[in-house]
Design a protein around this motif. Structure first.
Motif, PDB file in Angstrom:
ATOM      1  N   ALA A 188       0.829  -1.204   0.000  1.00 49.72           N
ATOM      2  CA  ALA A 188       0.000   0.000   0.000  1.00 49.72           C
ATOM      3  C   ALA A 188       0.863   1.253   0.000  1.00 49.72           C
ATOM      4  CB  ALA A 188      -0.938  -0.006   1.207  1.00 49.72           C
ATOM      5  N   ILE A 189       1.954   1.260   0.818  1.00 49.87           N
ATOM      6  CA  ILE A 189       2.804   2.456   0.881  1.00 49.87           C
ATOM      7  C   ILE A 189       3.496   2.681  -0.452  1.00 49.87           C
ATOM      8  CG2 ILE A 189       4.849   3.451   1.940  1.00 49.87           C
ATOM      9  CD1 ILE A 189       4.088   2.073   4.526  1.00 49.87           C
ATOM     10  N   VAL A 190       4.140   1.613  -0.992  1.00 56.67           N
ATOM     11  CA  VAL A 190       4.946   1.782  -2.205  1.00 56.67           C
ATOM     12  C   VAL A 190       4.068   2.161  -3.388  1.00 56.67           C
ATOM     13  CG1 VAL A 190       6.376   0.544  -3.852  1.00 56.67           C
ATOM     14  CG2 VAL A 190       6.783   0.273  -1.436  1.00 56.67           C
ATOM     15  N   PHE A 191       2.953   1.424  -3.582  1.00 58.28           N
ATOM     16  CA  PHE A 191       2.106   1.718  -4.731  1.00 58.28           C
ATOM     17  C   PHE A 191       1.519   3.113  -4.624  1.00 58.28           C
ATOM     18  CE2 PHE A 191       1.290  -3.053  -5.134  1.00 58.28           C
ATOM     19  CZ  PHE A 191       2.323  -3.180  -6.025  1.00 58.28           C
ATOM     20  N   SER A 192       1.038   3.492  -3.429  1.00 54.96           N
ATOM     21  CA  SER A 192       0.390   4.802  -3.371  1.00 54.96           C
ATOM     22  C   SER A 192       1.410   5.909  -3.493  1.00 54.96           C
ATOM     23  CB  SER A 192      -0.471   4.962  -2.117  1.00 54.96           C
ATOM     24  OG  SER A 192       0.190   4.534  -0.988  1.00 54.96           O
ATOM     25  N   PHE A 193       2.666   5.690  -3.030  1.00 57.06           N
ATOM     26  CA  PHE A 193       3.671   6.746  -3.208  1.00 57.06           C
ATOM     27  C   PHE A 193       4.018   6.910  -4.677  1.00 57.06           C
ATOM     28  CE2 PHE A 193       7.921   8.556  -3.310  1.00 57.06           C
ATOM     29  CZ  PHE A 193       7.770   9.609  -2.437  1.00 57.06           C
ATOM     30  N   ILE A 194       4.325   5.792  -5.338  1.00 58.38           N
ATOM     31  CA  ILE A 194       4.753   5.886  -6.741  1.00 58.38           C
ATOM     32  C   ILE A 194       3.624   6.399  -7.621  1.00 58.38           C
ATOM     33  CG2 ILE A 194       5.517   4.526  -8.726  1.00 58.38           C
ATOM     34  CD1 ILE A 194       7.034   2.761  -6.748  1.00 58.38           C
ATOM     35  N   LEU A 195       2.415   5.850  -7.412  1.00 55.24           N
ATOM     36  CA  LEU A 195       1.308   6.258  -8.271  1.00 55.24           C
ATOM     37  C   LEU A 195       0.912   7.709  -8.032  1.00 55.24           C
ATOM     38  CD1 LEU A 195      -0.911   3.053  -8.197  1.00 55.24           C
ATOM     39  CD2 LEU A 195       0.416   3.924 -10.100  1.00 55.24           C
ATOM     40  N   SER A 196       1.097   8.196  -6.774  1.00 61.71           N
ATOM     41  CA  SER A 196       0.735   9.587  -6.536  1.00 61.71           C
ATOM     42  C   SER A 196       1.695  10.536  -7.208  1.00 61.71           C
ATOM     43  CB  SER A 196       0.673   9.875  -5.026  1.00 61.71           C
ATOM     44  OG  SER A 196       1.976   9.869  -4.501  1.00 61.71           O
ATOM     45  N   LEU A 197       2.925  10.049  -7.517  1.00 61.57           N
ATOM     46  CA  LEU A 197       3.849  10.904  -8.276  1.00 61.57           C
ATOM     47  C   LEU A 197       3.433  10.982  -9.743  1.00 61.57           C
ATOM     48  CD1 LEU A 197       7.294   9.751  -6.885  1.00 61.57           C
ATOM     49  CD2 LEU A 197       5.977  11.741  -6.237  1.00 61.57           C
ATOM     50  N   ILE A 198       2.795   9.909 -10.236  1.00 61.94           N
ATOM     51  CA  ILE A 198       2.470   9.838 -11.670  1.00 61.94           C
ATOM     52  C   ILE A 198       1.135  10.513 -11.961  1.00 61.94           C
ATOM     53  CG2 ILE A 198       2.082   8.266 -13.596  1.00 61.94           C
ATOM     54  CD1 ILE A 198       3.800   6.214 -12.058  1.00 61.94           C
ATOM     55  N   PHE A 199       0.113  10.230 -11.119  1.00 63.01           N
ATOM     56  CA  PHE A 199      -1.244  10.636 -11.458  1.00 63.01           C
ATOM     57  C   PHE A 199      -1.604  11.954 -10.776  1.00 63.01           C
ATOM     58  CE2 PHE A 199      -1.374   6.202 -12.506  1.00 63.01           C
ATOM     59  CZ  PHE A 199      -2.225   6.153 -13.598  1.00 63.01           C
ATOM     60  N   GLU A 200      -2.535  12.676 -11.426  1.00 53.78           N
ATOM     61  CA  GLU A 200      -3.109  13.875 -10.835  1.00 53.78           C
ATOM     62  C   GLU A 200      -4.421  13.478 -10.161  1.00 53.78           C
ATOM     63  OE1 GLU A 200      -2.316  17.246 -11.244  1.00 53.78           O
ATOM     64  OE2 GLU A 200      -0.411  16.822 -12.242  1.00 53.78           O
ATOM     65  N   PRO A 201      -4.822  14.199  -9.094  1.00 51.74           N
ATOM     66  CA  PRO A 201      -6.158  13.938  -8.544  1.00 51.74           C
ATOM     67  C   PRO A 201      -7.237  14.244  -9.582  1.00 51.74           C
ATOM     68  CG  PRO A 201      -4.934  15.480  -7.178  1.00 51.74           C
ATOM     69  CD  PRO A 201      -4.094  15.205  -8.349  1.00 51.74           C
ATOM     70  N   LYS A 202      -8.287  13.423  -9.589  1.00 50.65           N
ATOM     71  CA  LYS A 202      -9.276  13.523 -10.673  1.00 50.65           C
ATOM     72  C   LYS A 202     -10.410  14.464 -10.357  1.00 50.65           C
ATOM     73  CE  LYS A 202      -7.603  10.740 -13.757  1.00 50.65           C
ATOM     74  NZ  LYS A 202      -7.363  11.119 -15.134  1.00 50.65           N
ATOM     75  N   ASP A 203     -10.436  15.097  -9.204  1.00 51.10           N
ATOM     76  CA  ASP A 203     -11.618  15.916  -8.843  1.00 51.10           C
ATOM     77  C   ASP A 203     -11.687  17.216  -9.617  1.00 51.10           C
ATOM     78  OD1 ASP A 203     -11.105  14.756  -5.534  1.00 51.10           O
ATOM     79  OD2 ASP A 203     -12.585  14.100  -6.984  1.00 51.10           O
TER      80      ASP A 203
END
Lengths: 116, 146
Positions: free
Chosen positions: A101-116
């Protein structure tokens, strides 16, 4: 047959959570926390192990299994090291979920923008 | 008068019906999640020739990844609005809580944003889990001996 059991078990846990969520003022955070505590309580006297035998993977999917794995890891080291083992092995079995959970959410949060 | 009474009756019964519907949806989607979990355990233990205990670790990692990835794509919030506890109670809800906190605070920087706030929603699960596991572990030692 074990697929049916896992459907029923996981569905029932979610059903209980939904009933608590709809009929009280508790937030989803409260519900997951309550379920983790319930999971640790059930595994204190090996009740949750019977659910795992009965429902297979279906019993490992709900957050209750997180609590079950916490106390299970702690108890394994208690057998070897006595009372100090409570401090040593608690994350042995849950580390996969937490690290993922930590690794995926850290890496993915660098790649993706929040969708709101 | 009659209209008011009618409205009272409607108010009394509308939320209940919705609760019933929510409960059924949570049961069905939670059940499907359980079946997916069990299928993944079987699949991994067959594909990699490992015991089902090790395969369950792979299964948890897969579900956590799916929870994180679908949250990034923006799907997960929409599905959670529909499925509610059917997806919050499984391990995907834990992944979703961490991922959405990380996405929300990423603007504030790597350390002060993501680093400090990642456990904002999911931290209570770990803290209460560890404390209760410690206390119940002590209880078990007291009751059943070492």
């Amino acid at each position: 047959m074990i697929y049916l059991n896992s459907f029923i078990f996981c569905g029932l846990v979610c059903l209980i959570g939904q009933i608590i969520l709809d009929n009280t003022k508790l937030t989803p955070g409260h519900i997951t926390t309550i379920f983790v505590v319930i999971g640790t309580f059930l595994d204190t006297f090996n009740i949750y192990d019977k659910f795992v035998l009965w429902a297979g993977g279906g019993a490992l999917v709900p957050i209750t299994s997180f609590g079950h794995l916490l106390i299970h890891g702690a108890m394994d080291t208690v057998n070897n090291f006595g009372i100090m083992g409570l401090f040593m092995g608690m994350f042995d079995l849950t580390s996969s979920g937490i690290v993922a959970a930590i690794v995926f959410s850290f890496i993915l949060s660098l790649i993706f923008e929040p969708k709101d | 008068m009659e209209k008011k009474e009618y409205k009272k009756i409607v108010d009394k019964y509308t939320p209940k019906e919705k609760r019933f519907r929510n409960a059924i949806i949570a049961f069905l989607i939670g059940g499907v999640m359980g079946v997916i979990g069990n299928f993944l355990v079987d699949f991994y233990s067959y594909a990699f020739h490992i015991s089902s205990k090790d395969a369950s670790v792979f299964m948890i990692i897969t579900l956590v990844f799916l929870g994180c990835f679908l949250t990034c794509l923006g799907f997960f919030d929409k599905i959670v609005n529909f499925a509610k506890c059917g997806l919050i109670v499984p391990i995907t809800g834990f992944a979703h809580a961490m991922m959405s906190a990380a996405l929300e605070y990423r603007k504030e920087g790597l350390v002060t944003g993501i680093g400090t706030n990642m456990f904002k929603l999911a931290g209570s699960v770990i803290i209460f889990g560890v404390v209760s596991a410690y206390l119940f572990g002590l209880l078990r030692i007291v009751v059943m001996g070492l």
